[in-house]
Motif scaffolding. Structure first.
Motif, short mmCIF file in Angstrom:
data_model
loop_
_atom_site.label_atom_id
_atom_site.label_comp_id
_atom_site.label_asym_id
_atom_site.label_seq_id
_atom_site.Cartn_x
_atom_site.Cartn_y
_atom_site.Cartn_z
N PRO A 101 117.21 -23.35 27.69
CA PRO A 101 116.28 -23.82 26.66
C PRO A 101 116.19 -22.81 25.52
N LEU A 102 115.89 -23.29 24.34
CA LEU A 102 115.79 -22.40 23.18
C LEU A 102 114.87 -21.22 23.43
N ALA A 103 113.77 -21.46 24.11
CA ALA A 103 112.81 -20.39 24.37
C ALA A 103 113.39 -19.29 25.26
N ALA A 104 114.48 -19.59 25.98
CA ALA A 104 115.09 -18.60 26.87
C ALA A 104 116.15 -17.75 26.17
N TRP A 105 116.73 -18.23 25.08
CA TRP A 105 117.79 -17.43 24.46
C TRP A 105 117.50 -16.97 23.04
N ILE A 106 116.68 -17.66 22.30
CA ILE A 106 116.39 -17.23 20.93
C ILE A 106 115.75 -15.84 20.90
N PRO A 107 114.74 -15.55 21.72
CA PRO A 107 114.17 -14.18 21.68
C PRO A 107 115.18 -13.11 22.08
N VAL A 108 116.04 -13.42 23.03
CA VAL A 108 117.06 -12.46 23.47
C VAL A 108 118.05 -12.20 22.34
N ALA A 109 118.52 -13.27 21.71
CA ALA A 109 119.48 -13.14 20.61
C ALA A 109 118.86 -12.42 19.42
N THR A 110 117.61 -12.74 19.11
CA THR A 110 116.92 -12.09 17.99
C THR A 110 116.77 -10.59 18.24
N ALA A 111 116.37 -10.23 19.45
CA ALA A 111 116.23 -8.81 19.79
C ALA A 111 117.58 -8.10 19.71
N TRP A 112 118.63 -8.75 20.19
CA TRP A 112 119.98 -8.17 20.14
C TRP A 112 120.40 -7.94 18.69
N LEU A 113 120.19 -8.93 17.85
CA LEU A 113 120.58 -8.79 16.44
C LEU A 113 119.75 -7.72 15.74
N ASP A 114 118.48 -7.63 16.07
CA ASP A 114 117.64 -6.57 15.50
C ASP A 114 118.16 -5.19 15.94
N ASP A 115 118.56 -5.07 17.20
CA ASP A 115 119.08 -3.80 17.72
C ASP A 115 120.41 -3.41 17.09
N THR A 116 121.27 -4.41 16.89
CA THR A 116 122.63 -4.09 16.42
C THR A 116 122.78 -4.13 14.90
N LEU A 117 121.95 -4.91 14.22
CA LEU A 117 122.07 -5.03 12.76
C LEU A 117 120.88 -4.46 12.03
N GLY A 118 119.81 -4.20 12.75
CA GLY A 118 118.56 -3.80 12.12
C GLY A 118 117.69 -5.02 11.91
N PRO A 119 116.39 -4.80 11.81
CA PRO A 119 115.49 -5.94 11.65
C PRO A 119 115.73 -6.67 10.32
#
Length: 122
Positions: A101-119
């Motif tokens: 479900p979107l609620a299971a992967w969107i937060p994980v992907a967002t956190a990953w992108l923030d970690d790797t690309l910056g917020p």
């Protein structure tokens, strides 16, 4: 558009569909949802074999895989593909099938992108 902060996203992909993630050098982060490498790939010619491209990924990679995926076997296709990826990488399993479900992967992907690309800048 900041050319130094380009991410790639792939969903429900395997085999040769993974090659662009290895050859495109502009990606600074990669998110793969339901991705893997079938055992039949071992029969492909080496120069076209996606197995040989996985170690050439040039960006940090997050893989989110369902432990009970009915299309891509977590144990036989997902984990082996993840093992071939270079670091930095993260495997994020979830208890479910092919697509979480979107609620299971969107937060994980967002956190990953923030970690790797910056917020994200607003």
């Amino acid at each position: 558009l900041d050319a130094n902060r380009i991410a790639a996203f792939g969903t429900s992909i395997w085999s040769s569909e993974l090659i662009p993630f290895a050859v495109e050098r502009r990606y600074r982060s990669i998110v793969l949802l339901a991705a893997g490498m079938p055992a039949t790939e071992a029969r492909a010619l080496p120069e076209a074999n996606a197995i040989n491209f996985l170690p050439r990924f040039g960006a940090p990679t997050l893989m989110k895989l369902g432990r009970h995926d009915e299309s891509i076997s977590y144990r036989h296709e997902g984990e082996p593909a993840f093992a071939l990826l270079p670091a930095p990488k993260r495997l994020q399993p979830f208890d479910g099938g092919h697509m979480p479900p979107l609620a299971a992967w969107i937060p994980v992907a967002t956190a990953w992108l923030d970690d790797t690309l910056g917020p994200t800048r607003r």
